[in-house]
Design an enzyme around this catalytic site. Structure first.
Site, PDB file in Angstrom:
ATOM      1  N   HIS A   4      -3.849  -4.242  -5.060  1.00 57.78           N
ATOM      2  CA  HIS A   4      -4.014  -3.717  -3.704  1.00 57.78           C
ATOM      3  C   HIS A   4      -5.415  -4.030  -3.180  1.00 57.78           C
ATOM      4  O   HIS A   4      -6.408  -3.506  -3.691  1.00 57.78           O
ATOM      5  CB  HIS A   4      -3.739  -2.198  -3.699  1.00 57.78           C
ATOM      6  CG  HIS A   4      -3.732  -1.608  -2.335  1.00 57.78           C
ATOM      7  ND1 HIS A   4      -4.182  -0.346  -2.055  1.00 57.78           N
ATOM      8  CD2 HIS A   4      -3.323  -2.126  -1.145  1.00 57.78           C
ATOM      9  CE1 HIS A   4      -4.057  -0.119  -0.756  1.00 57.78           C
ATOM     10  NE2 HIS A   4      -3.538  -1.182  -0.188  1.00 57.78           N
ATOM     11  N   GLU A  33      -7.405  -2.442  -6.251  1.00 55.06           N
ATOM     12  CA  GLU A  33      -6.750  -1.493  -7.149  1.00 55.06           C
ATOM     13  C   GLU A  33      -5.727  -2.280  -7.968  1.00 55.06           C
ATOM     14  O   GLU A  33      -4.854  -2.938  -7.397  1.00 55.06           O
ATOM     15  CB  GLU A  33      -6.045  -0.392  -6.351  1.00 55.06           C
ATOM     16  CG  GLU A  33      -7.005   0.529  -5.625  1.00 55.06           C
ATOM     17  CD  GLU A  33      -6.308   1.571  -4.764  1.00 55.06           C
ATOM     18  OE1 GLU A  33      -6.674   2.741  -4.837  1.00 55.06           O
ATOM     19  OE2 GLU A  33      -5.378   1.215  -4.008  1.00 55.06           O
ATOM     20  N   SER A  78       0.840  -1.200   0.000  1.00 53.52           N
ATOM     21  CA  SER A  78       0.000   0.000   0.000  1.00 53.52           C
ATOM     22  C   SER A  78       0.869   1.241   0.000  1.00 53.52           C
ATOM     23  O   SER A  78       0.358   2.344  -0.124  1.00 53.52           O
ATOM     24  CB  SER A  78      -0.933  -0.003   1.216  1.00 53.52           C
ATOM     25  OG  SER A  78      -0.208  -0.263   2.381  1.00 53.52           O
ATOM     26  N   ASN A 133      -5.669   5.396  -0.862  1.00 51.67           N
ATOM     27  CA  ASN A 133      -4.876   6.021   0.196  1.00 51.67           C
ATOM     28  C   ASN A 133      -4.538   7.477  -0.101  1.00 51.67           C
ATOM     29  O   ASN A 133      -4.350   8.277   0.816  1.00 51.67           O
ATOM     30  CB  ASN A 133      -3.618   5.210   0.478  1.00 51.67           C
ATOM     31  CG  ASN A 133      -3.932   3.980   1.314  1.00 51.67           C
ATOM     32  OD1 ASN A 133      -4.954   3.941   2.003  1.00 51.67           O
ATOM     33  ND2 ASN A 133      -3.089   2.972   1.251  1.00 51.67           N
TER      34      ASN A 133
HETATM   35  N1  CAA Z   1     -14.652 -12.640   7.331  1.00 52.08           N
HETATM   36  C1  CAA Z   1     -15.968 -12.931   7.524  1.00 52.08           C
HETATM   37  N2  CAA Z   1     -16.779 -12.133   8.251  1.00 52.08           N
HETATM   38  C2  CAA Z   1     -16.255 -11.009   8.781  1.00 52.08           C
HETATM   39  C3  CAA Z   1     -14.894 -10.645   8.599  1.00 52.08           C
HETATM   40  C4  CAA Z   1     -14.082 -11.521   7.841  1.00 52.08           C
HETATM   41  N3  CAA Z   1     -12.788 -11.282   7.625  1.00 52.08           N
HETATM   42  N4  CAA Z   1     -14.663  -9.464   9.237  1.00 52.08           N
HETATM   43  C5  CAA Z   1     -15.839  -9.101   9.789  1.00 52.08           C
HETATM   44  N5  CAA Z   1     -16.792 -10.024   9.520  1.00 52.08           N
HETATM   45  C6  CAA Z   1     -18.171 -10.046   9.928  1.00 52.08           C
HETATM   46  C7  CAA Z   1     -18.306  -9.663  11.383  1.00 52.08           C
HETATM   47  O1  CAA Z   1     -17.958 -10.753  12.196  1.00 52.08           O
HETATM   48  C8  CAA Z   1     -19.770  -9.294  11.468  1.00 52.08           C
HETATM   49  O2  CAA Z   1     -20.558 -10.452  11.604  1.00 52.08           O
HETATM   50  P1  CAA Z   1     -21.857 -10.413  12.555  1.00 52.08           P
HETATM   51  O3  CAA Z   1     -22.780  -9.443  11.924  1.00 52.08           O
HETATM   52  O4  CAA Z   1     -22.362 -11.811  12.521  1.00 52.08           O
HETATM   53  O5  CAA Z   1     -21.363  -9.991  13.898  1.00 52.08           O
HETATM   54  C9  CAA Z   1     -20.048  -8.696  10.094  1.00 52.08           C
HETATM   55  O6  CAA Z   1     -18.937  -9.069   9.264  1.00 52.08           O
HETATM   56  C10 CAA Z   1     -20.186  -7.222  10.133  1.00 52.08           C
HETATM   57  O7  CAA Z   1     -19.166  -6.718  10.924  1.00 52.08           O
HETATM   58  P2  CAA Z   1     -19.451  -5.785  12.169  1.00 52.08           P
HETATM   59  O8  CAA Z   1     -20.732  -6.104  12.819  1.00 52.08           O
HETATM   60  O9  CAA Z   1     -18.197  -5.764  12.982  1.00 52.08           O
HETATM   61  O10 CAA Z   1     -19.625  -4.334  11.641  1.00 52.08           O
HETATM   62  P3  CAA Z   1     -19.865  -3.697  10.249  1.00 52.08           P
HETATM   63  O11 CAA Z   1     -21.227  -3.972   9.754  1.00 52.08           O
HETATM   64  O12 CAA Z   1     -19.442  -2.282  10.480  1.00 52.08           O
HETATM   65  O13 CAA Z   1     -18.852  -4.322   9.217  1.00 52.08           O
HETATM   66  C11 CAA Z   1     -16.740  -3.738   8.301  1.00 52.08           C
HETATM   67  C12 CAA Z   1     -17.487  -4.374   9.446  1.00 52.08           C
HETATM   68  C13 CAA Z   1     -16.986  -4.526   7.017  1.00 52.08           C
HETATM   69  C14 CAA Z   1     -15.264  -3.822   8.661  1.00 52.08           C
HETATM   70  C15 CAA Z   1     -17.255  -2.290   8.100  1.00 52.08           C
HETATM   71  O14 CAA Z   1     -17.235  -1.610   9.311  1.00 52.08           O
HETATM   72  C16 CAA Z   1     -16.443  -1.520   7.118  1.00 52.08           C
HETATM   73  O15 CAA Z   1     -16.640  -1.630   5.916  1.00 52.08           O
HETATM   74  N6  CAA Z   1     -15.492  -0.688   7.644  1.00 52.08           N
HETATM   75  C17 CAA Z   1     -14.563   0.067   6.816  1.00 52.08           C
HETATM   76  C18 CAA Z   1     -13.423  -0.803   6.444  1.00 52.08           C
HETATM   77  C19 CAA Z   1     -12.456  -0.098   5.568  1.00 52.08           C
HETATM   78  O16 CAA Z   1     -12.541   1.075   5.281  1.00 52.08           O
HETATM   79  N7  CAA Z   1     -11.472  -0.853   5.106  1.00 52.08           N
HETATM   80  C20 CAA Z   1     -10.410  -0.335   4.289  1.00 52.08           C
HETATM   81  C21 CAA Z   1      -9.263   0.033   5.144  1.00 52.08           C
HETATM   82  S1  CAA Z   1      -7.956   0.730   4.207  1.00 52.08           S
HETATM   83  C22 CAA Z   1      -7.092  -0.623   3.675  1.00 52.08           C
HETATM   84  O17 CAA Z   1      -7.375  -1.732   3.972  1.00 52.08           O
HETATM   85  C23 CAA Z   1      -5.972  -0.397   2.743  1.00 52.08           C
HETATM   86  C24 CAA Z   1      -4.765   0.292   3.189  1.00 52.08           C
HETATM   87  O18 CAA Z   1      -3.824   0.301   2.424  1.00 52.08           O
HETATM   88  C25 CAA Z   1      -4.636   0.987   4.479  1.00 52.08           C
END
Ligand code: CAA
Length: 298
Positions: free
Chosen positions: A140, A152, A119, A190
């Site tokens: 990515h 990406e 990243s 990013n």
């Molecule tokens: N596999 C399967 N299920 C998963 C999982 C995985 N890896 N991770 C989470 N889940 C499940 C959770 O266990 C949860 O299940 P339940 O409903 O049964 O409890 C469900 O998915 C939903 O999760 P949450 O209830 O915790 O909450 P949510 O609805 O907010 O979803 C999320 C979680 C998908 C992470 C959401 O909050 C989200 O989209 N957040 C933003 C994430 C984001 O922006 N990611 C990018 C980061 S930047 C990056 O990665 C790149 C970089 O270079 C920095």
């Protein structure tokens, strides 16, 4: 040439998520890491995630078993020699990555595509270390990989149009939504996300609002699934600072400079969720905002 066998280097959070996505999409997948305990942790995470997806009705029990049967794990690089594409998701250290690429360059056939999930590092700097700079791309992925649809697909100056297209089609075959980006620091996401996250930390530092209110504002006002401070904790503060430093170095724009609060937190070991402490304290459920020595009530 069709892609049937996928190699994944690194079995951490990103690597295991990528391996899981590849196996679920029907590719024969070899996950490789340096030590058995790391592979075991990756395998456990994959089983847990597949089980969760099955429980939620997003995957059938049969599809879970088929995916697991497509997956193999090992510490030896030689198992990757006949892969059609190798995706690297090891620690963000150019020397470590290039040592692996050089070894694999000898092992793999000429048609194998090399793809990095970096990243923050330059794809060109990895491509140049191999004899297949035309068959090198960035792929990515986003955390959590099994749930986030975006990939990406990053084209550097040496990437051939055929390689780019194969990588793009492969990302689609994984069930992801690929977007094309140039090999420019931060790519697309990013480039836009990091200054937003840094601004949120700056807003907290300057007392604009409390941790909870900053996060609630962006969730309820803009429909984001997580507020920026919770997202910083989710990605890892150390990771964001590292990416921001590289972007600041490249662009020399203050918007990419990590604010002092973020640096102090990293020095103190407040890395976010992975260390149990960040903008929130994860030792309690639900997590509560941490004081951080700021005057304002959190
Ligand atoms: N596999 C399967 N299920 C998963 C999982 C995985 N890896 N991770 C989470 N889940 C499940 C959770 O266990 C949860 O299940 P339940 O409903 O049964 O409890 C469900 O998915 C939903 O999760 P949450 O209830 O915790 O909450 P949510 O609805 O907010 O979803 C999320 C979680 C998908 C992470 C959401 O909050 C989200 O989209 N957040 C933003 C994430 C984001 O922006 N990611 C990018 C980061 S930047 C990056 O990665 C790149 C970089 O270079 C920095």
């Amino acid at each position: 040439m069709t892609i049937t066998k996928v190699g994944v280097l690194g079995c951490g959070l990103m690597g295991s998520g990528i391996a899981q996505s590849a196996a679920t999409a029907g590719f024969l997948t070899v996950a490789r890491d340096v030590a058995e305990p790391l592979l075991e942790r990756g395998r456990t995470g994959i089983v847990k995630s597949l089980t969760k997806l099955t429980e939620k009705g997003k995957l059938t029990a049969a599809a879970k078993e088929t995916a697991l049967a497509k997956l193999s794990f090992g510490t030896d690089l030689s198992g990757l020699g006949d892969c059609d594409i190798i995706i690297e998701a090891v620690t963000e250290d150019l020397e470590i990555k290039n040592r692996l690429w050089q070894e694999l360059d000898q092992l793999c056939g000429p048609a194998t595509i090399f793809a990095s999930n970096t990243s923050s590092l330059t794809i060109a700097a990895m491509a140049a270390a191999t004899n297949r700079a035309d068959r090198f791309v960035g792929l990515h992925f986003f955390n959590p990989v099994p749930l986030m649809p975006l990939v990406e697909v990053v084209r550097t100056v040496t990437t051939s149009p055929e390689t780019f297209q194969r990588a793009f089609d492969f990302a689609r075959a994984l069930g992801k939504e690929p977007v094309a980006a140039l090999d420019s620091p931060g790519f697309i996401v990013n480039l836009l996300l990091v200054p937003y996250l840094l601004d949120a930390a700056r807003a907290l530092e300057h007392g604009v609002a409390s941790t909870s209110d900053l996060d609630r504002a962006m969730q309820l006002g803009c429909g984001h699934p997580m507020g920026p401070l919770a997202l910083l904790d989710f990605i890892g503060l150390d990771t964001v600072v590292k990416i921001a430093d590289i972007m600041f170095d490249a662009y020399r724009e203050p918007r990419y400079a990590p604010p002092p609060l973020l640096r102090r937190m990293v020095v103190a070991g407040f890395f976010g969720r992975k260390s149990g402490m960040g903008f929130y304290d994860y030792s309690v459920d639900p997590p509560v905002p941490t004081g951080l020595g700021l005057k304002r009530e959190q």
